[in-house]
Design an enzyme around this catalytic site. Sequence first.
Site, short mmCIF file in Angstrom:
data_model
loop_
_atom_site.label_atom_id
_atom_site.label_comp_id
_atom_site.label_asym_id
_atom_site.label_seq_id
_atom_site.Cartn_x
_atom_site.Cartn_y
_atom_site.Cartn_z
N HIS A 1 0.69 9.01 -0.14
CA HIS A 1 -0.61 9.43 -0.68
C HIS A 1 -1.12 10.72 -0.08
O HIS A 1 -2.14 11.25 -0.54
CB HIS A 1 -1.64 8.31 -0.52
CG HIS A 1 -2.62 8.24 -1.65
ND1 HIS A 1 -3.39 7.13 -1.92
CD2 HIS A 1 -2.96 9.14 -2.60
CE1 HIS A 1 -4.15 7.35 -2.97
NE2 HIS A 1 -3.92 8.57 -3.40
N ASP B 1 -7.09 2.04 -4.91
CA ASP B 1 -6.34 1.95 -3.66
C ASP B 1 -6.87 0.79 -2.82
O ASP B 1 -8.07 0.48 -2.85
CB ASP B 1 -6.53 3.26 -2.88
CG ASP B 1 -5.48 3.52 -1.82
OD1 ASP B 1 -4.94 2.55 -1.26
OD2 ASP B 1 -5.22 4.69 -1.52
N HIS C 1 -6.90 1.10 0.30
CA HIS C 1 -7.44 1.82 1.46
C HIS C 1 -8.39 2.92 1.01
O HIS C 1 -8.32 3.40 -0.12
CB HIS C 1 -6.28 2.42 2.26
CG HIS C 1 -5.21 1.45 2.60
ND1 HIS C 1 -4.12 1.23 1.78
CD2 HIS C 1 -5.07 0.62 3.66
CE1 HIS C 1 -3.34 0.30 2.32
NE2 HIS C 1 -3.89 -0.09 3.46
N ASP D 1 -8.55 5.90 2.65
CA ASP D 1 -7.91 7.18 2.96
C ASP D 1 -8.94 8.23 3.38
O ASP D 1 -8.86 9.40 3.00
CB ASP D 1 -7.08 7.68 1.77
CG ASP D 1 -5.88 6.78 1.51
OD1 ASP D 1 -5.54 5.98 2.39
OD2 ASP D 1 -5.29 6.86 0.41
N HIS E 1 -1.25 10.24 5.33
CA HIS E 1 -1.48 9.56 4.05
C HIS E 1 -2.74 8.70 4.09
O HIS E 1 -3.21 8.24 3.03
CB HIS E 1 -0.26 8.73 3.61
CG HIS E 1 -0.10 7.41 4.29
ND1 HIS E 1 0.58 6.35 3.71
CD2 HIS E 1 -0.52 6.96 5.49
CE1 HIS E 1 0.58 5.31 4.53
NE2 HIS E 1 -0.08 5.66 5.61
N ASP F 1 -2.83 4.50 -6.08
CA ASP F 1 -1.87 4.04 -5.08
C ASP F 1 -1.42 2.65 -5.50
O ASP F 1 -2.25 1.76 -5.73
CB ASP F 1 -2.57 3.99 -3.72
CG ASP F 1 -1.63 3.70 -2.56
OD1 ASP F 1 -0.69 2.91 -2.74
OD2 ASP F 1 -1.86 4.25 -1.46
N ASP G 1 -0.36 0.32 -3.85
CA ASP G 1 -0.79 -0.77 -2.98
C ASP G 1 -2.20 -1.25 -3.32
O ASP G 1 -2.69 -2.20 -2.73
CB ASP G 1 -0.65 -0.41 -1.50
CG ASP G 1 -1.68 0.59 -0.98
OD1 ASP G 1 -2.77 0.72 -1.54
OD2 ASP G 1 -1.37 1.26 0.04
N GLU H 1 3.04 6.15 -3.66
CA GLU H 1 3.43 5.11 -2.70
C GLU H 1 4.43 4.10 -3.24
O GLU H 1 4.52 2.97 -2.74
CB GLU H 1 2.20 4.39 -2.12
CG GLU H 1 1.28 5.29 -1.29
CD GLU H 1 1.81 5.62 0.11
OE1 GLU H 1 2.88 5.09 0.48
OE2 GLU H 1 1.15 6.41 0.81
#
Length: 300
Positions: free
Chosen positions: A100, A123, A125, A127, A140, A227, A229, A272
């Site tokens: 990412h 996402d 996360h 980030d 990332h 992303d 994830d 990712e």
Amino acid sequence: MKKEVSIIGVPMDLGQTRRGVDMGPSAIRYAGVVERIESLKYDVKDLGDIEIGRPKNVEVASENNLKNLKEVSEASEKLAEKVNDVIGSNRFPLVLGGDHSIAIGTLAGVASHYKNLGVIWYDAHGDLNTGDTSPSGNIHGMPLAVSLGIGDDKLTNIGSSLPKVKPENIVIIGARSLDEGEKELIRDKGIRVYTMHEIDRLGMTAVMEEAINYLSAKTDGVHLSLDLDGLDPNDAPGVGTPVIGGISYRESHLAMEMLAEADIITSAEFVEVNPILDEKNKTATVAVALIGSLFGEKLK
């Protein structure tokens, strides 16, 4: 959405420490992304991959708690130029990652074309780390902070020294793993975040309606940074930082379908995908299916 699409692969694995994500663009291509978009009557050009430099010591190189800073910044500059050229040619940039950290370059390339760029950050996360707040030093985990103008100058100055996006023009969807420094930044900047709590409580339809209305009212373009994830690991196992309890495959399709109907997305990246950690290219196949929905694929 523009009917001319240019695909840019970014085989980046230096924004984190788990090898294999550099093969993500190839895996997504192998899963049929070009054919999928072409079947929806788009003109597709695959521009190949950005060349990524290799440091001598991939996992230990560090500067200001930023691993592989030189290589990531150089690759981000190349990507920013490529994305800028694609938009300048009146085509839709679809960027395939790679980790990412590539969003630093994507957003730097996109931002110069919009006065009030919106960003949907799909996402697990936020980030939103910096070298000071990151527990790992992995870049990332920093691209959204960098795009806000927060972080090392070698990253924030890519494309221009200006912030690429305003905090009030960001919507994070699917968050369920935030570091303390990220939580503080979210509160300080007033960034809109829909965690899994909101998705469970409100439902994905309401979350996407709110996000679309929120961004449509004040932006002149919206970038989607997805992303894999963000999805639950049961649906997308081939990612480097899986977090259980994520968005379902069906909810993600609904989100993409609603974005297609709203017709607000002007650029996108899918990141990712790590084939080494995957199961029979399942995660890349999911990415291609979601790309299909984003570009207007329907069952009837």
